[in-house]
Design an enzyme around this catalytic site. Structure first.
Site, mmCIF file in Angstrom:
data_model
loop_
_atom_site.group_PDB
_atom_site.id
_atom_site.type_symbol
_atom_site.label_atom_id
_atom_site.label_comp_id
_atom_site.label_asym_id
_atom_site.label_seq_id
_atom_site.Cartn_x
_atom_site.Cartn_y
_atom_site.Cartn_z
ATOM 1 C CE LYS A 34 12.591 4.775 -5.301
ATOM 2 N NZ LYS A 34 13.580 5.791 -4.949
ATOM 3 C CB THR A 35 13.819 9.951 -8.262
ATOM 4 O OG1 THR A 35 14.312 8.714 -7.732
ATOM 5 C CG2 THR A 35 14.818 11.044 -7.958
ATOM 6 C CG ASP A 218 13.841 7.691 -2.031
ATOM 7 O OD1 ASP A 218 12.852 7.037 -2.403
ATOM 8 O OD2 ASP A 218 14.869 7.817 -2.730
ATOM 9 C CD GLU A 219 14.437 3.053 -2.374
ATOM 10 O OE1 GLU A 219 13.551 2.225 -2.121
ATOM 11 O OE2 GLU A 219 14.993 3.149 -3.486
ATOM 12 C CD GLN A 249 11.323 -2.134 -5.992
ATOM 13 O OE1 GLN A 249 12.486 -2.172 -6.379
ATOM 14 N NE2 GLN A 249 10.493 -1.161 -6.329
ATOM 15 N NE ARG A 588 15.388 -4.016 -10.213
ATOM 16 C CZ ARG A 588 14.821 -2.900 -9.801
ATOM 17 N NH1 ARG A 588 15.469 -1.766 -9.844
ATOM 18 N NH2 ARG A 588 13.562 -2.894 -9.362
#
Length: 698
Positions: A34-35, A218-219, A249, A588
């Site tokens: 995503k970044t 973002d997020e 998330q 993770r």
């Protein structure tokens, strides 16, 4: 012309990056890049002349993410990124208020209060207003004010139901007035004041709407109600909002995050483009299949399915431990084996649901000589509440300990101020003795404190060490104090874990001495936390692990009532948030994943027998490799044998009793006095010792 920007993208990423001037929701799964998409989208817009660097507004949730975005942009385009509006909500609002300080009714050089500064202002204000801090603890007032501001509310809009809430509202109003007089703002004020200005000043609002044609967030799943409202004010009728997030998330509801903002965004902005980034570049497929299977049990989700081209990978290892010490010993052995294989300790993480769980793990690592670091938090014996409790215990053992006395003489607050302490220190110097000796001739609140310590000494006389620790924690008022804190439950759990530490100390050392226990605590506090830059195993809560990735991940304590947490059983949508937390934990891991649970665990100073977490049942069994529980050593066999009752119930499950009616299972305790705790709808909470056999599943 722009192909060099797009060459490394997959089809879905490319589709997101090259959208026209429209609003879109990008559902970006864990490890889906995503970044890269966010940064490349900005570079693509600028490179194609659709917007200038000054016409972009990009919001991140951490300064680290903002810096990373700016660094990547600099590498992609020959532009100066220094003046770009890329930053956190609070950082951007601070910049806005600095630019328009007159309109904001603030001095040009207004200062920002951090949490500690804000608490100091509140304490000073309570004193000025002659408010009883026992009834209105400063931390409780702080949480009330910040909670209100984060909901977009001022004091005059807060409802008052009784005299207590009326007083809180009065303190809130005076606090705002005090901050205004001093020209300071707290963190919550930054966003609230910025939002209020944009709401009332149509000229200013229109100026920024025309400037920031492209807004990227973002997020997005972590935005609060006020943050989303702020974004709506900045986005005019023709602005393109590019919202990147993952509803699976969303794990910060306790901080005000609102996953429903994603559905609201689709409606409010008439979003026609929902792009799912499902290809994962982090983990092997066994790990992703487990994550997909777990999260599929949540009902309120937008839906996506992670996949990878990386191959199946290793099976997920599941370990059934005898107790929490056995679980910790297993993790230590596996960490040693991984290190021998060449896996760096820094690429191994041990995750847990509750901070208090770290104590047993830290002790096992300390004993094995394995270097570790607690990420995003403090080691167990460094936590403030533990240091406070140990200071009281040190005074019970030796009242002449000046350092311990200074730490807790006014904690919890008992009205002993700086001037009283100065007088006490002057008296001690004059007598060439300790502060405790000087306190014997003092009066007032200092005398009350010495009486408290003497009472502790009398109460502890002849008690076994664990009972002594429990008694001092209770008499000190620490638990009662932390009940008033917004996140005090974690601190109380840590205090309970200190009792467990005393039990473990007695069992392992065949010693019952308070002095020896305090020495043990000092040694564990002073060793094995790795220095920054040194290779070290990573310990952290699942919340702290968000955004990180590791070669190997251990998820410990997978038991009903612990993970998922028992509180989630009674909260609205609490179980769904716990499942999202489990999804975050699983994703993770890049290459190897361990899951573990313990048949029994020390909780609140007592052995509690557990059943495995429901999340383990939600993983396809073909993905798991079950590791046999080992025969426990004598040191691990603490708290009695296994319970003599069969336990077919799940914590949180509904049951019926012929006498008490319907209820919900809360806990088990085993041993010779095996019993089950049930919360009955009509009869309240009861422990059933002999009548547990009469329980039937609903």
């Amino acid at each position: 012309m722009t192909e060099h920007l797009l060459v490394a993208l997959n089809d879905r990423q490319r589709e997101a990056v090259t959208l026209g001037p429209v609003s879109a929701l990008i559902l970006a799964g864990a490890g889906s890049g995503k970044t890269r998409v966010l940064t490349t989208r900005i570079a693509w817009l600028i490179h194609n002349g659709l917007v200038s660097p000054q016409g972009i507004l990009a919001v991140t949730f951490t300064n680290k993410a903002a810096r990373e975005m700016l660094t990547r942009l600099s590498a992609m385009l020959p532009i100066n990124t220094r003046g770009m509006w890329i930053g956190t909500f609070h950082g951007l609002c601070n910049r806005f208020l600095k630019t328009h300080h007159r309109e904001a009714n603030l001095p040009a050089m207004f200062q920002i209060l951090d949490a500690a500064d804000q608490l100091a202002v509140i304490k000073r204000l309570l004193k000025q207003m002659n408010v009883d801090e026992q009834k209105y603890p400063a931390r409780q007032v702080q949480a009330y004010i910040n909670g209100a501001k984060e909901e977009g509310l001022r004091a005059d809009r807060m409802e008052a139901y009784d005299r207590h809430s009326e007083k809180l509202r009065e303190i809130f109003a005076e606090y705002d007035a005090q901050c205004q007089r001093e020209g300071v703002v707290d963190f919550a004020e930054l966003l609230l004041r910025c939002h209020e200005m944009l709401g009332r000043d149509s000229v200013l609002r229109r100026h920024y709407q025309e400037r920031f044609r492209y807004i990227l967030v973002d997020e997005f799943q972590d935005t609060s109600r006020l943050q989303y409202s702020w974004l709506k004010l900045l986005a005019g009728p023709t602005n393109a909002v590019f919202a990147v997030g993952d509803d699976d998330q969303s794990i910060y509801a306790f901080r005000g995050a609102r996953a429903d903002n994603m559905q609201d965004f689709q409606r409010d902005f008439n979003v026609q483009h929902v792009i799912k980034l499902e290809q994962n570049y982090r983990s092997h497929s066994n790990i992703l299949e487990a994550a997909n299977a777990i999260i599929a049990h949540n009902k309120n989700r937008l839906g996506k399915n992670l996949w990878t081209a990386e191959g199946q990978g290793e099976p997920i290892r599941l370990f059934d431990a005898y107790n929490d010490q056995d679980e910790a010993a297993f993790i230590v052995d596996e960490v040693k084996a991984l290190a021998a294989e060449g896996v760096a300790l820094s690429q191994i993480a041990v995750l847990y649901r509750s901070n208090a769980q770290s104590r047993v793990l830290e002790h096992a690592l300390f004993s094995a000589g394995i270097s570790y670091r607690v990420y995003g938090g403090l080691r167990f014996f460094e936590r403030a509440e533990i240091k406070h409790a140990l200071a009281y215990l040190r005074l019970v053992a030796n009242p002449d300990d000046d350092t311990a006395l200074l730490r807790v003489i006014n904690f919890p607050a008992r009205g002993i101020g700086a001037r009283s302490l100065e007088q006490l220190q002057e008296a001690a110097r004059g007598q060439e003795g300790s502060l405790w000796q000087a306190a014997q001739t003092a009066g007032g609140k200092v005398a009350a404190f010495t009486t408290l310590i003497k009472s502790m000494q009398e109460s502890c006389n002849g008690l076994p060490l664990p009972e002594m620790v429990a008694a001092v924690i209770q008499m000190s008022g620490l638990k009662q104090h932390y009940l008033t804190e917004k996140e005090g439950a974690d601190r109380i759990a840590n205090l309970d874990e200190l009792v467990n530490a005393a039990i473990t100390f007695v069992n392992e050392n065949d010693a019952d001495s308070l002095v020896d226990f305090l020495t043990f605590a000092s040694l564990e506090a002073g060793e094995h936390q790795a220095d920054p830059g040194h290779d070290a195993l990573q310990l952290m809560t699942v919340h702290a692990a968000k955004g990180l990735e590791f070669h190997t991940v251990f998820i410990s304590g997978l038991e009903e009532g612990l993970f998922p947490h028992e509180q989630s059983m009674i909260e609205h949508e609490g179980l769904e948030e716990e499942r999202r937390l489990m999804y975050v934990a699983v994703t993770r891991a890049r290459r190897r994943l361990y899951l573990s649970h313990a048949q029994s665990r020390m909780l609140h100073g007592q052995v509690r027998y557990n059943i495995p977490s429901r999340f383990l049942d939600e993983i396809p069994q073909a993905l798991l490799k079950r590791l046999n529980a080992r025969v426990p050593s004598q040191a691990m066999q603490t708290g009695g044998g296994m319970p003599s009752i069969s336990m077919p119930w799940r914590i949180g499950e509904g049951v019926r009793h012929p006498k008490f009616g319907q209820g919900v299972i809360l806990a088990y305790e085993g041993g010779s006095d095996a019993r089950v705790q049930v919360n009955f709808r009509d009869a309240g909470t009861k422990w059933l010792a002999l009548e547990y056999a009469k329980l039937e599943k609903l």
